[in-house]
Design a protein around this motif. Structure first.
Motif, PDB file in Angstrom:
ATOM      1  N   ARG A 126       0.845  -1.205   0.000  1.00 22.84           N
ATOM      2  CA  ARG A 126       0.000   0.000   0.000  1.00 22.84           C
ATOM      3  C   ARG A 126       0.878   1.252   0.000  1.00 22.84           C
ATOM      4  O   ARG A 126       2.095   1.168   0.161  1.00 22.84           O
ATOM      5  N   SER A 127       0.198   2.417  -0.107  1.00 22.71           N
ATOM      6  CA  SER A 127       0.954   3.668  -0.193  1.00 22.71           C
ATOM      7  C   SER A 127       1.211   4.284   1.182  1.00 22.71           C
ATOM      8  O   SER A 127       1.785   5.365   1.284  1.00 22.71           O
ATOM      9  N   ALA A 128       0.776   3.608   2.256  1.00 22.02           N
ATOM     10  CA  ALA A 128       1.031   4.121   3.609  1.00 22.02           C
ATOM     11  C   ALA A 128       1.099   2.944   4.566  1.00 22.02           C
ATOM     12  O   ALA A 128       0.514   1.887   4.306  1.00 22.02           O
ATOM     13  N   ALA A 129       1.812   3.140   5.677  1.00 22.02           N
ATOM     14  CA  ALA A 129       1.897   2.094   6.705  1.00 22.02           C
ATOM     15  C   ALA A 129       0.617   2.110   7.550  1.00 22.02           C
ATOM     16  O   ALA A 129      -0.109   3.102   7.578  1.00 22.02           O
ATOM     17  N   GLY A 130       0.374   0.998   8.245  1.00 26.73           N
ATOM     18  CA  GLY A 130      -0.756   0.958   9.175  1.00 26.73           C
ATOM     19  C   GLY A 130      -1.752  -0.158   8.871  1.00 26.73           C
ATOM     20  O   GLY A 130      -2.601  -0.466   9.700  1.00 26.73           O
ATOM     21  N   GLY A 131      -1.667  -0.733   7.669  1.00 28.13           N
ATOM     22  CA  GLY A 131      -2.595  -1.809   7.321  1.00 28.13           C
ATOM     23  C   GLY A 131      -4.029  -1.341   7.507  1.00 28.13           C
ATOM     24  O   GLY A 131      -4.363  -0.191   7.205  1.00 28.13           O
ATOM     25  N   ASN A 132      -4.842  -2.199   8.053  1.00 34.47           N
ATOM     26  CA  ASN A 132      -6.262  -1.870   8.188  1.00 34.47           C
ATOM     27  C   ASN A 132      -6.570  -0.943   9.360  1.00 34.47           C
ATOM     28  O   ASN A 132      -7.722  -0.595   9.574  1.00 34.47           O
ATOM     29  N   VAL A 133      -5.534  -0.550  10.079  1.00 34.51           N
ATOM     30  CA  VAL A 133      -5.752   0.389  11.174  1.00 34.51           C
ATOM     31  C   VAL A 133      -5.487   1.823  10.676  1.00 34.51           C
ATOM     32  O   VAL A 133      -5.737   2.802  11.375  1.00 34.51           O
ATOM     33  N   ARG A 134      -5.024   1.951   9.463  1.00 36.91           N
ATOM     34  CA  ARG A 134      -4.705   3.257   8.866  1.00 36.91           C
ATOM     35  C   ARG A 134      -5.954   4.155   8.842  1.00 36.91           C
ATOM     36  O   ARG A 134      -7.062   3.679   8.571  1.00 36.91           O
ATOM     37  N   CYS A 135      -5.752   5.420   9.108  1.00 40.24           N
ATOM     38  CA  CYS A 135      -6.858   6.385   9.100  1.00 40.24           C
ATOM     39  C   CYS A 135      -6.588   7.499   8.092  1.00 40.24           C
ATOM     40  O   CYS A 135      -5.468   7.655   7.608  1.00 40.24           O
ATOM     41  N   GLU A 136      -7.633   8.280   7.804  1.00 40.50           N
ATOM     42  CA  GLU A 136      -7.490   9.494   6.985  1.00 40.50           C
ATOM     43  C   GLU A 136      -8.045  10.650   7.801  1.00 40.50           C
ATOM     44  O   GLU A 136      -8.852  10.442   8.701  1.00 40.50           O
ATOM     45  N   THR A 137      -7.652  11.863   7.416  1.00 42.28           N
ATOM     46  CA  THR A 137      -8.219  13.029   8.088  1.00 42.28           C
ATOM     47  C   THR A 137      -9.168  13.732   7.121  1.00 42.28           C
ATOM     48  O   THR A 137      -8.787  14.024   5.986  1.00 42.28           O
ATOM     49  N   ASP A 138     -10.390  13.984   7.565  1.00 42.59           N
ATOM     50  CA  ASP A 138     -11.346  14.677   6.701  1.00 42.59           C
ATOM     51  C   ASP A 138     -10.903  16.127   6.524  1.00 42.59           C
ATOM     52  O   ASP A 138     -10.671  16.835   7.518  1.00 42.59           O
ATOM     53  N   SER A 139     -10.774  16.557   5.265  1.00 44.09           N
ATOM     54  CA  SER A 139     -10.174  17.876   4.997  1.00 44.09           C
ATOM     55  C   SER A 139     -11.039  19.009   5.533  1.00 44.09           C
ATOM     56  O   SER A 139     -10.529  20.051   5.932  1.00 44.09           O
TER      57      SER A 139
END
Ligand SMILES: Cc1cc2nc3c(=O)[nH]c(=O)nc-3n(C[C@H](O)[C@H](O)[C@H](O)COP(=O)(O)OP(=O)(O)OC[C@H]3O[C@@H](n4cnc5c(N)ncnc54)[C@H](O)[C@@H]3O)c2cc1C
Length: 389
Positions: free
Chosen positions: A35-48
């Motif tokens: 994937r393009s970021a670490a964290g697997g399925n625990v990865r989050c995004e921030t709502d802009s």
């Protein structure tokens, strides 16, 4: 070329924990993730727009009773003390899960005390013998098992429709073994988890992964699938190096015996122009005629964040279970005998190549909460160090 002692293929919580323990012990670790970021399925995004932390792969609440895991994880993050509560919508009413005095009294319109509850549930169970009754009196499927724990009315209101949606099949087609316990709490405690140590990382899950990987002996390469990378000259040059792989075990062997079955999920996200949509982080929709199983409202995971809580809009996400097909995101392993047999074949193959240690939820083909993933990774990395000191 920089010396690499160990490769970690998969930068989910399992792989990042292994990487950190090995790096702390002086090993030089190359972490790869497709994937393009670490964290697997625990990865989050921030709502802009609102700054809300969105759990991309579904709500993740950290909770544990494991001392070792708690000590380890708090080296990398503080927790905000969030305590998880889950509500259930059924037939136009909202109830507090888990099954306990709050729910039972509301559902039946009673005022039972803690000491009266067990006898009441036992009487409900006695009213509903298994249908048709198994000759050996052993529950033969999920439905019979659940009814033997809580009786039919509670089962039909809170378990049957949800389970049918979750697994895409009639609960009578599911094995009784899926549901080993269905406790009914004889108290008004509506804390979903019994672990006292729980919460959400104060600065978010992504910051936890940044901290785990922030070590001079760890290098991270993203957008890199180890299974194809190992065939490249760079990969071939490291063909002797031990690997900790947390991708799918069947993919490791080119799906030689066929793909292991999974249940998948589809998340439908929406920004809603109200400060608070449902007043809590998760509401389960237990009726079969509502197509989704849950609505998540992420801002409630950070009650300490005044800016997020008072934002004039909110982000919600409807969760729809899906039949999995190869290429879809795998979420839940399907615990049926055929899958167990297939897994045993792959595990036997894996045992032949001890250089590649297989772990994590995809490697073990097992549902693990985050604390169990960390616990297993700590154990795996420490025994490797012991054997290779
Ligand atoms: C819907 C849902 C909700 C959950 N909620 C909770 C919760 O509230 N609390 C809790 O404690 N746990 C929860 N969990 C469990 C949690 O998601 C897992 O414990 C955790 O994700 C396991 O981490 P992992 O590293 O094993 O796997 P993953 O997170 O899947 O990480 C594996 C990584 O390996 C990478 N990878 C795979 N193949 C390759 C390859 N060939 N090369 C390179 N990289 C590869 C993937 O891209 C991924 O980044 C939940 C799980 C689900 C499904």
């Amino acid at each position: 070329m920089k010396q690499i002692d160990v490769i970690v293929a998969g930068a989910g919580i399992w792989g990042c924990t292994v990487a950190r323990v090995l790096a702390d012990a002086g090993r030089s670790v190359l972490v790869l993730d497709r994937r393009s970021a670490a964290g697997g399925n625990v990865r989050c995004e921030t709502d802009s727009e609102t700054g809300i932390e969105i759990h991309t792969y579904g709500s993740h609440i950290f909770h544990t009773h494991l001392d070792d895991v708690w000590t380890f994880v708090r080296r990398f993050t503080e927790f905000n003390g969030y305590q998880h509560k889950v509500l259930a919508r059924h037939a136009g009413h909202t109830y507090f899960l888990p099954l306990g005095l709050t729910l039972v009294n509301q559902f039946y319109g009673l005022d039972l005390t803690p000491s009266e509850l067990p006898a009441f549930i036992a009487a409900e169970v006695a009213k509903c013998p298994h249908e048709p009754r198994a000759t050996d009196h052993e529950p033969r499927n999920f439905e019979e098992q659940a009814i033997s724990f809580i009786g039919r009315p509670l089962y039909e209101a809170f378990i049957s429709g949800y389970t049918r949606k979750q697994w895409g099949t009639d609960p009578r087609n599911l094995p009784a073994s899926i549901i080993r316990r269905l406790p009914v709490r004889a108290s008004y405690d509506v804390n979903y988890f019994s672990d006292t140590r729980q919460g959400i990382p104060l600065r978010g899950y992504n910051a936890l992964f940044d901290a785990l990987l922030d070590h001079p002996s760890i290098s991270l390469e993203l957008n890199t699938d180890w299974l194809s990378w190992r065939e490249t000259p760079a990969g071939a040059a490291l063909a002797h190096v031990p690997v900790f792989y947390s991708g799918p075990i069947d993919a490791l062997f080119g799906y030689r015996f066929g793909p292991l079955p999974w249940r998948s999920l589809r998340f439908e996200r929406e920004r809603v122009a109200v400060q608070d949509f449902q007043g809590t982080s998760v509401v389960n929709y237990t009726d079969a005629d509502v197509p989704y199983t849950r609505i998540h409202e992420f801002k409630h995971y950070h009650p300490e964040d005044a800016a997020v809580m008072s934002a004039p809009s909110t982000v919600i996400c409807r969760e729809y279970p899906l039949t999995w097909k190869p290429g879809d995101e795998p979420y839940y392993p399907v615990d049926v005998p055929a899958a167990r047999e297939l897994l045993a074949l792959y595990q036997a193959e894996s045992a032949k190549s001890p250089r590649v240690v297989v772990g994590g939820r995809l490697g073990a083909y097992k549902y693990f909460d985050m604390d169990r993933s960390i616990g297993n990774a700590l154990e795996t990395a420490r025994s490797f160090l012991q054997e290779n000191s």
